[in-house]
Write a protein that holds these residues in place. Structure first.
Motif, PDB file in Angstrom:
ATOM      1  N   UNK A  12       0.862  -1.171   0.000  1.00 20.11           N
ATOM      2  CA  UNK A  12       0.000   0.000   0.000  1.00 20.11           C
ATOM      3  C   UNK A  12       0.903   1.227   0.000  1.00 20.11           C
ATOM      4  N   UNK A  13       0.455   2.304  -0.610  1.00 22.55           N
ATOM      5  CA  UNK A  13       1.200   3.553  -0.588  1.00 22.55           C
ATOM      6  C   UNK A  13       0.272   4.656  -0.101  1.00 22.55           C
ATOM      7  N   UNK A  14       0.844   5.594   0.637  1.00 19.52           N
ATOM      8  CA  UNK A  14       0.101   6.767   1.090  1.00 19.52           C
ATOM      9  C   UNK A  14       0.911   7.973   0.635  1.00 19.52           C
ATOM     10  N   UNK A  15       0.253   8.881  -0.075  1.00 18.05           N
ATOM     11  CA  UNK A  15       0.958  10.063  -0.552  1.00 18.05           C
ATOM     12  C   UNK A  15       0.252  11.311  -0.040  1.00 18.05           C
ATOM     13  N   UNK A  16       1.044  12.342   0.159  1.00 21.69           N
ATOM     14  CA  UNK A  16       0.495  13.614   0.593  1.00 21.69           C
ATOM     15  C   UNK A  16       1.377  14.742   0.105  1.00 21.69           C
ATOM     16  N   UNK A  17       0.772  15.884  -0.134  1.00 18.10           N
ATOM     17  CA  UNK A  17       1.522  17.041  -0.598  1.00 18.10           C
ATOM     18  C   UNK A  17       1.983  17.873   0.584  1.00 18.10           C
ATOM     19  N   UNK A  18       3.271  18.192   0.588  1.00 17.55           N
ATOM     20  CA  UNK A  18       3.844  19.052   1.613  1.00 17.55           C
ATOM     21  C   UNK A  18       3.577  20.497   1.216  1.00 17.55           C
ATOM     22  N   UNK A  19       3.864  20.788  -0.033  1.00 18.45           N
ATOM     23  CA  UNK A  19       3.570  22.081  -0.651  1.00 18.45           C
ATOM     24  C   UNK A  19       3.395  21.816  -2.132  1.00 18.45           C
ATOM     25  N   UNK A  20       3.018  22.804  -2.883  1.00 23.51           N
ATOM     26  CA  UNK A  20       2.764  22.632  -4.309  1.00 23.51           C
ATOM     27  C   UNK A  20       3.938  21.949  -5.012  1.00 23.51           C
ATOM     28  N   UNK A  21       3.674  20.809  -5.643  1.00 22.17           N
ATOM     29  CA  UNK A  21       4.695  20.100  -6.407  1.00 22.17           C
ATOM     30  C   UNK A  21       5.650  19.254  -5.586  1.00 22.17           C
TER      31      UNK A  21
END
Length: 120
Positions: A15-24
């Motif tokens: 499984x993978x979990x992704x999240x944005x820290x800041x734009x891009x």
């Protein structure tokens, strides 16, 4: 495609979990179970303040034979590197260096150094 996106797409049975820290800028963590993925998702949102957090389920079928071969090869390399490190540790001890210094420098526990030296 960013490195994080590429790694997520190649996650295989994890499984993978992704999240944005800041734009891009994306951070990804991996989990073996759906429950652990959910814990990571909550952590990303509640403790780290990430946005656009997504949980990506495993992809593709699992080739256990391939995974087993890859693990066996990794273990072979690990064992070889460990043997080289052990020889270096013993050489350093023969040169009179202190066990604690050798352990610290080699990145192993002092008791491992003692065991390799035949004192444990």
């Amino acid at each position: 495609m960013s490195t994080a996106h590429q790694q997520i797409s190649e996650r295989g049975p994890r499984w993978a979990v992704s999240g944005s820290v800041r734009q891009g800028e994306i951070r990804a963590e991996y989990a073996d179970t759906a429950e652990r993925a959910e814990q990571i998702r909550k952590d990303f949102e509640e403790n780290w303040g990430y946005y656009q957090v997504r949980v990506h389920p495993p992809v593709g079928s699992v080739d256990l034979a391939k995974l087993g071969r890859e693990r066996a090869e990794a273990k072979r390399v690990f064992d070889e590197k460990t043997a080289i490190l052990r020889a270096g540790v013993l050489r350093a001890l023969e040169e009179g260096r202190a066990e604690a210094e050798v352990a610290r420098t080699a990145g192993v526990d002092r008791m491992t150094v003692r065991k390799w030296a035949g004192k444990g």
